[in-house]
Scaffold this active site. Structure first.
Site, PDB file in Angstrom:
ATOM      1  N   ASP A 198      66.102 -31.838-130.396  1.00 29.99           N
ATOM      2  CA  ASP A 198      64.701 -31.712-130.793  1.00 29.99           C
ATOM      3  C   ASP A 198      64.560 -31.704-132.319  1.00 29.99           C
ATOM      4  OD1 ASP A 198      61.893 -30.981-129.828  1.00 29.99           O
ATOM      5  OD2 ASP A 198      62.268 -29.404-131.297  1.00 29.99           O
ATOM      6  N   GLU A 249      65.899 -36.824-131.461  1.00 24.44           N
ATOM      7  CA  GLU A 249      64.461 -37.043-131.626  1.00 24.44           C
ATOM      8  C   GLU A 249      64.233 -37.201-133.126  1.00 24.44           C
ATOM      9  OE1 GLU A 249      60.019 -35.182-131.165  1.00 24.44           O
ATOM     10  OE2 GLU A 249      61.687 -33.918-131.738  1.00 24.44           O
TER      11      GLU A 249
HETATM   12  C1  NOJ Z   1      59.268 -32.045-130.457  1.00 26.49           C
HETATM   13  C2  NOJ Z   1      58.965 -31.777-129.026  1.00 26.49           C
HETATM   14  O1  NOJ Z   1      59.029 -32.984-128.297  1.00 26.49           O
HETATM   15  C3  NOJ Z   1      57.603 -31.132-129.002  1.00 26.49           C
HETATM   16  O2  NOJ Z   1      57.100 -31.042-127.689  1.00 26.49           O
HETATM   17  C4  NOJ Z   1      57.712 -29.790-129.662  1.00 26.49           C
HETATM   18  O3  NOJ Z   1      56.427 -29.213-129.744  1.00 26.49           O
HETATM   19  C5  NOJ Z   1      58.282 -29.901-131.071  1.00 26.49           C
HETATM   20  N1  NOJ Z   1      59.404 -30.789-131.145  1.00 26.49           N
HETATM   21  C6  NOJ Z   1      58.719 -28.550-131.600  1.00 26.49           C
HETATM   22  O4  NOJ Z   1      59.883 -28.125-130.958  1.00 26.49           O
END
Ligand code: NOJ
Ligand code: CA
Length: 528
Positions: A198, A249
């Site tokens: 993440d 991500e």
């Molecule tokens: C990216 C995640 O996909 C999202 O859903 C989240 O709110 C943020 N990162 C913070 O962790």
């Protein structure tokens, strides 16, 4: 094909209105039947759910609302029995404000060593009443919250790039690094095949805390130091047999900076947000595809093709609007939307993304043609983006509504008969013709289109890792060949176009009579 399960909204076995691990286990045959290779699960750790589980209070356990660690072990074993690999979501940038480390940091007061694991700083101004910087957070609003000292006086501030309930870790601290290496091993030892990381580009911060300035390096986006972290994680992942996969991500507009994460000793792959945010426009999509392949091919990393996830407007809705791009900054709701057109385009986009070289991701419900639910009553909305935007941005709840499985009325098989609670977000009554049950066996349904396309993708040797070759095509048409003997043609122009020479039509995104391909339609051809 990698399928994203959003645990809260996939299937609820115990009837409390929230999806759970037992529900997922009951539906593994559905995923295997769809032809999924791997499942990515959103976070399922203990969490106060200030950001739907992305605020983790214990990285080595499961929130009771979802189940237990033993159930996850059983899920992993049952998935592996069906040939499905498991990818879990790891959230290293921040934790919950209820995490014991952060609680200890708060209790320790100014100067406590526990505070060094986070970003505590005195405020600016004579009484420290101004935040240390004016940075704007990822959900809007400021990035600092002031603490109260153990004696009740106003104290230092702490950094949170997301909500105040998600304090950022200090990745300069060796304990943070050691802790996450252990957490990684904890899950890999349990048989997890891959890790989705993440906010992967946000971990490092410039400790001098400069303001954001267009001409200077960003203080927390994509700092060079982040790559060392992933090099050490890669060594850990490679130490397993078979090696485990790391998936980032990484939201970065600069393709070269993005590709840095995919160097051979770093992550295996990262989500392709360039493709996800791209307009339904042939030239722009071609540019995105070419740019993506150009950055991946030389480094040998597989490209990813993502149309949607739990953070963005659902495809059917996005493609049904005049502006078909996605951006967090643009308005999400109340925009005129033609869902029929959006559905036609989403079908064509499915055939496009499932025939490109690399890994395709499908977010749960995409295969059912679900649209963004735009009429969730404000008092039921859960996403912190909604309050943090001053109640302007409705947030991401509209793409997180529980899946419809069967039956004519809510909860559409999401929860069992006689469930004690309604689904955590209300499902539209019109989803009765979007259920898995209603679509199964209907050759014109989105679900059967996905099933057939995924089956062909597995069967056809051309749809493996090999390259793509663009074919001559009229303006507004994407046409490419893949060897041996396959072509995909997508007509994004306003007029029907001739279908190129072929041996057989394998699949069309909607019924096509005669030799012309209608607008917003895709065809897969056998050419050899
Ligand atoms: C990216 C995640 O996909 C999202 O859903 C989240 O709110 C943020 N990162 C913070 O962790
Ligand atoms: Ca449940």
């Amino acid at each position: 094909m990698i399928y994203q399960v959003y645990p809260r909204s996939f299937a609820d076995a115990n009837g409390d209105g929230i999806g759970d691990i037992a529900g997922i286990r009951q539906r593994l045959d559905y995923l295997a039947g769809l032809g999924v290779d791997a499942i990515w699960f959103g976070p399922w750790y203990p969490s106060p759910m200030a950001d739907a589980g992305y605020d983790v209070s214990d990285f080595r356990a499961i929130d009771p609302v979802f189940g237990t660690l033993d159930e996850v072990s059983a899920l992993i074993a049952e998935a592996h029995d069906r040939g499905l690999r498991i990818i879990i979501d790891l959230v290293p940038n921040h934790c919950s404000d209820q995490h014991p480390w952060f609680q200890a940091a708060l209790a320790g007061g100014p100067g406590a060593p526990e505070r060094e694991l986070f970003w505590f700083r005195p405020g600016r101004g004579p009484g420290g009443e101004l935040p240390p910087t004016d940075w704007v957070g990822e959900f809007g609003g400021g990035t600092w919250t002031r603490t109260t000292n153990p004696d009740g006086t106003p104290g230092d501030w702490y950094l949170h790039l997301f909500t105040p309930q998600q304090p950022d870790f200090n990745w300069d601290h060796p304990r943070v690094r050691a802790e996450f290496e252990e957490i990684l091993r904890f899950w890999l030892d349990r048989g997890v095949d891959g890790i989705r990381i993440d906010s992967a580009a946000l971990l490092m911060k410039d400790p001098t805390l400069p303001e954001v300035h267009p001409d200077r390096p960003h203080p927390f986006h994509d700092l060079d130091g982040v790559h060392d972290i992933y090099r050490s994680w890669r060594r850990i992942a490679d130490g397993y047999t078979p090696p485990r996969a790391l998936i980032g991500e990484v939201w970065l507009p600069d393709r070269q900076r993005f590709a840095n994460y995919l160097r051979p000793d770093e992550l295996h792959t990262a989500f392709n947000f360039d493709f996800l945010t791209c307009a339904w426009d042939a030239a722009k999509l071609r540019d995105s595809i070419d740019g993506t392949l150009a950055e991946h091919v030389p480094i040998g990393a597989p490209a990813t093709w993502v149309l949607s996830n739990h953070d963005v407007t659902r495809v059917v809705t996005r493609y049904g609007r005049a502006d078909t791009t996605f951006s967090f900054a643009s308005k999400r709701e109340g925009i005129p939307t033609d869902l029929e057109l959006g559905t036609i385009r989403a079908r064509a986009a499915a055939l496009l993304s499932l025939s490109l070289p690399g890994a395709a991701y499908v977010y749960q419900g995409e295969e059912l043609g679900l649209w963004e639910v735009e009429d969730i009553p404000p008092e039921l909305r859960q996403d912190p983006m909604y309050p943090r935007s001053g109640y302007v941005d409705p947030g991401r709840d509209g793409c997180r509504v529980p899946l419809p499985w069967s039956g004519d009325a809510a909860p559409f098989g999401f929860s069992p008969e006689g469930a004690s609670s309604a689904p955590w977000l209300p499902q539209p009554a019109t989803w009765k013709d979007r259920t898995v049950q209603a679509q199964t066996g209907d050759p014109h349904s989105m679900l059967e289109l996905y099933r057939t396309a995924i089956r062909l993708r597995r069967e056809l040797p051309a749809l493996g890792d090999g390259a793509l070759r663009w074919l001559d095509a009229p303006e507004g048409v994407l046409a490419f060949a893949r060897d041996p003997g396959f072509a995909c043609v997508v007509n994004l122009s306003a007029d029907p176009v001739p279908i190129p020479a072929h041996r057989a039509r394998l699949l069309t995104s909607r019924p096509v009579e005669g030799s012309l391909l209608p607008p917003d339609t895709a065809v897969w051809l056998a050419t050899g």
